[in-house]
Structures are given as structure tokens and as C-alpha cells.
Design an enzyme around this catalytic site. Structure first.
Site, PDB file in Angstrom:
ATOM      1  N   GLY A 293       0.792  -1.221   0.000  1.00 25.95           N
ATOM      2  CA  GLY A 293       0.000   0.000   0.000  1.00 25.95           C
ATOM      3  C   GLY A 293       0.826   1.273   0.000  1.00 25.95           C
ATOM      4  O   GLY A 293       0.328   2.347   0.356  1.00 25.95           O
TER       5      GLY A 293
ATOM      6  N   GLY B 117       2.644   0.418  -7.446  1.00 27.79           N
ATOM      7  CA  GLY B 117       2.129   0.494  -8.815  1.00 27.79           C
ATOM      8  C   GLY B 117       2.465   1.823  -9.464  1.00 27.79           C
ATOM      9  O   GLY B 117       2.943   1.871 -10.608  1.00 27.79           O
TER      10      GLY B 117
ATOM     11  N   GLN C 179      16.351  -2.035   5.793  1.00 22.30           N
ATOM     12  CA  GLN C 179      17.537  -2.902   5.869  1.00 22.30           C
ATOM     13  C   GLN C 179      17.112  -4.371   5.933  1.00 22.30           C
ATOM     14  O   GLN C 179      17.673  -5.227   5.260  1.00 22.30           O
ATOM     15  CB  GLN C 179      18.372  -2.554   7.097  1.00 22.30           C
ATOM     16  CG  GLN C 179      18.929  -1.132   7.075  1.00 22.30           C
ATOM     17  CD  GLN C 179      19.684  -0.815   8.370  1.00 22.30           C
ATOM     18  OE1 GLN C 179      20.344  -1.675   8.936  1.00 22.30           O
ATOM     19  NE2 GLN C 179      19.579   0.418   8.830  1.00 22.30           N
TER      20      GLN C 179
ATOM     21  N   GLY D 136     -21.487  -0.573 -10.757  1.00 21.36           N
ATOM     22  CA  GLY D 136     -21.726  -1.294  -9.515  1.00 21.36           C
ATOM     23  C   GLY D 136     -22.523  -2.555  -9.764  1.00 21.36           C
ATOM     24  O   GLY D 136     -22.925  -2.838 -10.892  1.00 21.36           O
TER      25      GLY D 136
ATOM     26  N   CYS E  47     -22.309   2.672 -16.725  1.00 18.69           N
ATOM     27  CA  CYS E  47     -22.691   1.266 -16.587  1.00 18.69           C
ATOM     28  C   CYS E  47     -23.938   1.121 -15.702  1.00 18.69           C
ATOM     29  O   CYS E  47     -25.025   1.412 -16.168  1.00 18.69           O
ATOM     30  CB  CYS E  47     -21.504   0.448 -16.086  1.00 18.69           C
ATOM     31  SG  CYS E  47     -21.620  -1.263 -16.664  1.00 18.69           S
TER      32      CYS E  47
ATOM     33  N   GLN F 221     -27.803   2.169 -16.501  1.00 15.20           N
ATOM     34  CA  GLN F 221     -28.946   1.254 -16.398  1.00 15.20           C
ATOM     35  C   GLN F 221     -29.994   1.820 -15.444  1.00 15.20           C
ATOM     36  O   GLN F 221     -31.198   1.807 -15.740  1.00 15.20           O
ATOM     37  CB  GLN F 221     -28.466  -0.116 -15.903  1.00 15.20           C
ATOM     38  CG  GLN F 221     -27.497  -0.813 -16.868  1.00 15.20           C
ATOM     39  CD  GLN F 221     -26.993  -2.160 -16.351  1.00 15.20           C
ATOM     40  OE1 GLN F 221     -27.217  -2.516 -15.192  1.00 15.20           O
ATOM     41  NE2 GLN F 221     -26.301  -2.900 -17.203  1.00 15.20           N
TER      42      GLN F 221
ATOM     43  N   HIS G 251     -17.448   1.615 -19.950  1.00 16.81           N
ATOM     44  CA  HIS G 251     -16.638   2.293 -18.919  1.00 16.81           C
ATOM     45  C   HIS G 251     -15.619   3.225 -19.583  1.00 16.81           C
ATOM     46  O   HIS G 251     -14.471   2.822 -19.813  1.00 16.81           O
ATOM     47  CB  HIS G 251     -15.906   1.255 -18.063  1.00 16.81           C
ATOM     48  CG  HIS G 251     -16.801   0.518 -17.139  1.00 16.81           C
ATOM     49  ND1 HIS G 251     -17.113   0.975 -15.882  1.00 16.81           N
ATOM     50  CD2 HIS G 251     -17.502  -0.629 -17.309  1.00 16.81           C
ATOM     51  CE1 HIS G 251     -17.942   0.137 -15.298  1.00 16.81           C
ATOM     52  NE2 HIS G 251     -18.200  -0.845 -16.149  1.00 16.81           N
TER      53      HIS G 251
ATOM     54  N   GLU H  74     -13.992   5.553 -18.366  1.00 15.09           N
ATOM     55  CA  GLU H  74     -12.876   5.929 -17.476  1.00 15.09           C
ATOM     56  C   GLU H  74     -11.594   5.155 -17.780  1.00 15.09           C
ATOM     57  O   GLU H  74     -10.496   5.647 -17.532  1.00 15.09           O
ATOM     58  CB  GLU H  74     -13.272   5.747 -16.003  1.00 15.09           C
ATOM     59  CG  GLU H  74     -13.474   4.315 -15.506  1.00 15.09           C
ATOM     60  CD  GLU H  74     -14.883   3.783 -15.702  1.00 15.09           C
ATOM     61  OE1 GLU H  74     -15.601   4.295 -16.589  1.00 15.09           O
ATOM     62  OE2 GLU H  74     -15.265   2.840 -14.984  1.00 15.09           O
TER      63      GLU H  74
HETATM   64  N1  GLN Z   1     -24.477  -4.692 -12.491  1.00 17.99           N
HETATM   65  C1  GLN Z   1     -24.610  -4.250 -13.837  1.00 17.99           C
HETATM   66  C2  GLN Z   1     -24.399  -5.374 -14.829  1.00 17.99           C
HETATM   67  O1  GLN Z   1     -23.795  -6.372 -14.509  1.00 17.99           O
HETATM   68  C3  GLN Z   1     -23.672  -3.108 -14.120  1.00 17.99           C
HETATM   69  C4  GLN Z   1     -22.242  -3.506 -14.069  1.00 17.99           C
HETATM   70  C5  GLN Z   1     -21.308  -2.325 -13.924  1.00 17.99           C
HETATM   71  O2  GLN Z   1     -21.732  -1.246 -13.535  1.00 17.99           O
HETATM   72  N2  GLN Z   1     -20.030  -2.529 -14.188  1.00 17.99           N
HETATM   73  O3  GLN Z   1     -24.839  -5.305 -15.939  1.00 17.99           O
END
Ligand code: GLN
Length: 540
Positions: free
Chosen positions: A15, A19, A193, A360, A387, A391, A516, A518
Site C-alpha cells: 500500500g 504500482g 535494511q 456497480g 454502466c 442502467q 466504462h 474511465e
Molecule cells: N451490475 C450491472 C451489470 O452487470 C452493471 C455492471 C457495472 O456497472 N459494471 O450489468
């Protein structure tokens, strides 16, 4: 061509930013004119990171070719400004899986297959393949965990074998930590060390020691480490805490790190520099404007640190986009469950210039997200849903604009009256048979944008490719209904007709994306949708 390898191993504790350190080492070599790639080794038995809890393990970073990898891969992509593939990632599980499959196929021709040498040999094969594929002058290989752990011994063994075979082409960097105990107020070198000795007992001697710590290291400490750990003073590199991770390459270069690395390899630099990069790294400090963004999600039950790891690519993408808009960014993480317990709190969202709902899974906090979407839609607060955030924006629209009160995603309510987010037969079979690992819709897919849409204007093109990681999809039975009421479908996958982007008319910025974005944002090449979102937020 000649491939050279730099192994980065950790000492003292995890931690400390191994990376980012590895990515920065790659960056400074790249800035001297070389081709650099990076490999992450995760000692877990999991085959990939896709099945790991993001609160514990951090974000799952998805590559173009659909691998579910460690968040450090995101750092490598952002620092090296390149796209990596599954060749750049391995876990213990993955290595054993290959060796066992090869054995089953008589690939070892009747020999007895053993942990040593066959496992390290497979590790070496993978490292060399990634290096070849990238045509890399330098390959930075980060071995997860810390030296002395049982888990990473076979990877250290692979590194040692590579060094033995060609000592001039391999070097080792130990990333260590120098604590400053409060009651002493002094930076302590002893744990480092010990870490060096532990590494020595694996047959490896570090060429460099990178010392993470609160401050720059002073001369006495550098000299002490040099003598006790048997490295030259110039090869002890200080890595103090900094305000932005993008400053670390600059911090290294001030100490002449890349010069020393190149000297050890006997290679001459080819030019180039870090100027543009360093300018970007300083925007957060120097910008006059500020943009305030709320990130509403659920994977931050244990405070800011957990959050920043679960959604690290989203956070970095927001920073890149703000800096490109010449603004510094202030982000607040809001747990969507707060709105379920206390709906009055929704009003606080008006204090922000924009609201982002990241990806999520599952049921927890979902009604809180749906209320968030409603609040942003009705109060014209710039909204960016990624995502699950896309939805649930369609669920909200179905419930409150189409008047379909029972609308839901079948992920949460299998028997919903209006499955606006549904699941295809292949995915349903995966779920029923508990086949969860590596079976989502993963990696890069094409998307066609409708002309004149917010998305098309942001991207300035009509054909894009973005990375996915989800199991559920928008149900096209509702396509006409939502469009008639003003939620436009502005991005569609040309091969399957799957809906990838929805956006609202008559709203300053309301965009939901099934993919995504990002993962593809780079500090010097911010993602177009993030950039457009921040630009809209700055107007509020
Ligand atoms: N839970 C949703 C799905 O599986 C969205 C996935 C996510 O947000 N990465 O489709």
C-alpha cells in the site's frame, strides 16, 4: 531487438504506491525516448481480478481485449499512455492453469512436472511474450506483495533465473517504506535494511532502493542505507508524498533516476523530455477555477481510502477532464444508502456542479441511486451515469416519466413488471450455472453515435470503441417508448443493436453510458465524455 527487464518488488509493507512507482519508472524511461511496457504480477490464486471484491482489492481494470485485471494496470496505461493487453497481467492461478493444461495435453512429454522449475519457467515465458508483443526496450515487471511473503517466492525465483541467464539485461528495484514514528520524529531505515536482507535470501540484490516516506530523505539516511544495504548512495532514491501522483516522474528525474538506470544497463538516452507531462501534473495546484463533483456510489463503506481504490479510474478520469478544462477538482463521495435513510439529504446534491454515478453490482444502495438520478434529472444538474449508472437512469425514467412504477433491472428484481434492463439467454445460463469468472460482456466493443447528439459532439466522430464490463443490458422493447418521451438512444453497437448510450433532451448534460469510458482516459488525452461533463458542470 534487445529487451531489458526491470523488476520492482516491495519491502516493509504494502500500500505504499508500488504500482505508481513502477508506472513512474516506466514513464521516465519512456521520456528518454524508449519503448516501455509494464507487467503486473498478482500473487493471488484467483485467475483474474474479476471475482474479487473491489472494496478489498480495489477497482477491476478492464483491458481492450477483455481481461479483468488489477488497478495498477490502469496506472501503467495512464502513465505510459498506451493500451495494454492480458499479456501484461498474470496471477498465480493463471500461471498454474496454463501449466496444468499443458501437462494434460502431454506438453511436458512425460516428464515429472514440478513447481520448480516449471512454474517460474511459465512466468518467464509470459514476461518475454509481453515484452516481444510490445517491442519494448524496457519492460517493468511489478511483483505484487512484499518480499518474504510465501506467495511471491516463485515470481522472485523467475526474476532470479532471468538475471542469472543474462545479468546485463535485468535489474531489480526494491520499493520500501521509511516510517517516521511520531514519538521519535525521525525517519527510520531499519525496516528497509531487513527487507533488503530478505530479498538477498531469495538470491536477489537490489540495484536501486526507492524509499517511500512522508518527506524527502536526508543525507545521513541515504548514506546509512547505502552502507547497510550495499547500494551506492546515488542508487537510493527518495519518493516522498506528493500532491499529485503525476508529479512522481518529475521527483525521480530531479534525482537523476533514469540516468542511473540507463548507466547500469549501458544504454544511451535518445532524447525527449517530461515538460508537457510536468505542466499537466501541476494544474491542480495552479488552476484558478474549481469544479465540485459528487460521486454517488456504494463501494466506500470504510472511508475515502477504500473509495479511491474502488473507483480509481473514474477519479483519475475526472481529474484529467477538469485539468483539461483548466479547473481544479473537488470530489465528494456520497454513499447512495444515505439517501435511502434520509431522503432530505438529496437536496445537498444542489451544492454540486455535477453528479457522477459509477458502475456497480447488486441490490444495496440501488434505490438511493435511483433517487439521485431523479433529483439530477428534475433539477437539471449535470449527470453522468456509467454502466450501472446508465442502467439505473433508464429504470428511473421508466418509473417516473413512462409511469411504469414497477420498472427495474432484473439483476435486482427478477419478476419486475417492466424489465427495462434485462439479461440475454447466454448470460442467464452463466448465472444459473454459477459461471461467473470472466463471463461478463468484457472488453472493447464498437459503438455508432447518432449525429447531433451530445456524445457525437463530444467525441467529434461517429464511430467509437469503448470497454465493457457488465452482464445486463438495456431491453430494446422499451427503445421507442423512452425515445418518444425524450430519453434519446445516441449510441448503439452496430453488430448487436445493443444500446450503449442514452441522453436526455432539454437538460444541460444527462448522459448514461453502458461502457466504462474511465478506462481510456489519459492525463494528456482526457476522455471526451468526461471532458464534456466537466465543461457542462463548470457552466452550472
Ligand atoms: N451490475 C450491472 C451489470 O452487470 C452493471 C455492471 C457495472 O456497472 N459494471 O450489468
Amino acid at each position: 531487438m534487445t529487451h531489458r527487464y526491470i523488476f520492482v518488488v516491495g519491502g516493509v509493507m504494502s500500500g505504499v504506491g508500488k504500482g505508481v512507482t513502477s508506472a513512474s519508472i516506466g514513464k521516465i524511461l519512456q521520456s528518454r525516448g524508449f519503448t516501455v511496457t509494464a507487467i503486473k504480477i498478482d500473487p493471488y490464486v484467483n485467475v483474474d481480478a474479476g471475482t474479487m471484491n473491489p472494496v478489498e482489492h480495489g477497482e477491476v481494470f478492464v483491458t481492450d481485449d477483455g481481461d479483468e485485471t488489477d488497478q495498477d494496470m490502469g496506472n501503467y496505461e495512464r502513465f505510459l499512455e498506451t493500451d495494454l493487453t492480458s499479456l501484461n497481467y498474470m496471477t498465480t492461478g493463471r500461471v498454474y492453469q496454463t501449466v496444468i493444461e499443458r501437462e494434460r495435453n502431454l506438453g511436458y512429454q512425460g516428464r515429472c512436472v514440478q513447481v520448480v522449475p516449471h512454474i517460474p519457467e511459465e512466468v518467464i515465458r509470459r514476461i518475454k511474450k509481453a515484452s516481444d508483443h510490445a517491442r519494448a526496450d524496457f519492460t517493468v515487471v511489478e511483483i505484487g506483495g512484499t518480499v518474504g511473503e510465501y506467495e511471491n517466492i516463485l515470481f522472485l525465483e523467475a526474476a532470479r533465473m532471468m538475471h542469472l541467464a543474462d545479468p546485463k539485461k535485468v535489474l531489480f528495484i526494491l520499493v520500501s517504506y521509511l516510517p517516521i514514528p511520531k514519538h521519535l520524529g525521525e525517519m527510520k531505515t531499519k525496516p528497509t535494511q531487513h527487507a533488503t536482507r530478505t530479498l538477498n535470501s531469495a538470491g536477489i540484490h537490489p540495484d536501486f532502493i526507492v524509499c517511500r516516506g512522508e518527506h524527502y530523505m536526508d543525507k545521513p539516511r541515504r548514506e546509512k542505507l547505502s552502507v547497510f544495504c550495499n547500494v551506492r548512495p546515488n542508487d537510493v532514491i527518495s519518493a516522498p508524498d506528493v500532491s499529485s501522483i503525476y508529479r512522481i516522474p518529475g521527483v525521480f528525474e530531479k534525482q537523476g533516476f533514469s540516468d542511473e538506470v540507463l548507466k547500469k544497463f549501458g544504454v544511451k538516452p535518445k532524447g525527449a523530455d517530461l515538460r508537457q507531462w510536468n505542466t499537466m501534473a501541476n494544474v491542480q495546484e495552479n488552476a484558478k477555477k474549481t469544479v465540485r463533483i459528487a460521486v454517488v456510489g456504494k463501494y466506500f463503506a470504510t472511508g475515502n481510502y477504500t473509495l479511491s481504490d474502488s473507483y480509481i479510474s473514474v477519479i483519475e478520469a475526472l481529474k484529467h477532464a477538469s485539468w483539461a478544462n483548466k479547473a481544479k477538482i473537488e470530489m465528494d463521495w456520497i454513499n447512495s444508502e444515505d439517501f435511502e435513510n434520509n431522503p432530505e439529504k438529496l437536496k445537498d446534491l444542489s451544492d454540486y456542479q455535477g453528479v457522477l454515478v459509477p458502475g456497480g453490482f447488486g441490490i444495496r444502495g440501488i434505490e438511493g441511486v435511483i433517487s439521485t438520478v431523479k433529483f439530477c434529472r428534475e433539477n437539471k444538474i449535470p449527470y453522468f451515469g456509467i454502466c450501472y449508472g446508465m442502467q439505473l437512469a433508464t429504470v428511473e425514467f421508466a418509473r417516473h416519466v413512462l409511469g411504469k412504477k414497477g420498472a427495474h433491472t432484473v439483476e435486482v428484481d427478477e419478476n419486475t413488471t417492466d424489465p427495462i434492463i434485462h439479461v440475454n439467454p447466454v448470460q442467464l445460463k452463466n448465472i444459473r450455472e454459477n459461471r461467473y469468472g470472466g463471463t461478463m460482456r468484457l472488453g472493447a466493443y464498437n459503438c455508432d453515435l447518432s449525429s447531433g447528439s451530445i456524445a457525437q459532439k463530444a467525441y467529434k466522430t461517429s464511430h467509437i470503441s469503448e470497454r465493457h464490463r457488465h452482464r445486463y443490458e438495456f431491453n430494446n422493447d422499451y427503445a421507442q417508448m423512452i425515445q418518444e418521451k425524450g430519453l434519446t438512444i445516441s449510441g448503439v453497437n452496430p453488430q448487436t443493436g445493443l444500446v450503449e448510450i442514452v441522453e436526455l433532451k432539454d437538460h444541460p448534460f444527462f448522459v448514461g453510458v453502458q461502457f466504462h469510458p474511465e478506462f481510456k482516459s489519459r492525463p494528456l488525452r482526457p476522455h471526451p465524455l468526461f471532458k464534456a461533463f466537466i465543461a457542462a458542470a463548470l457552466k452550472k
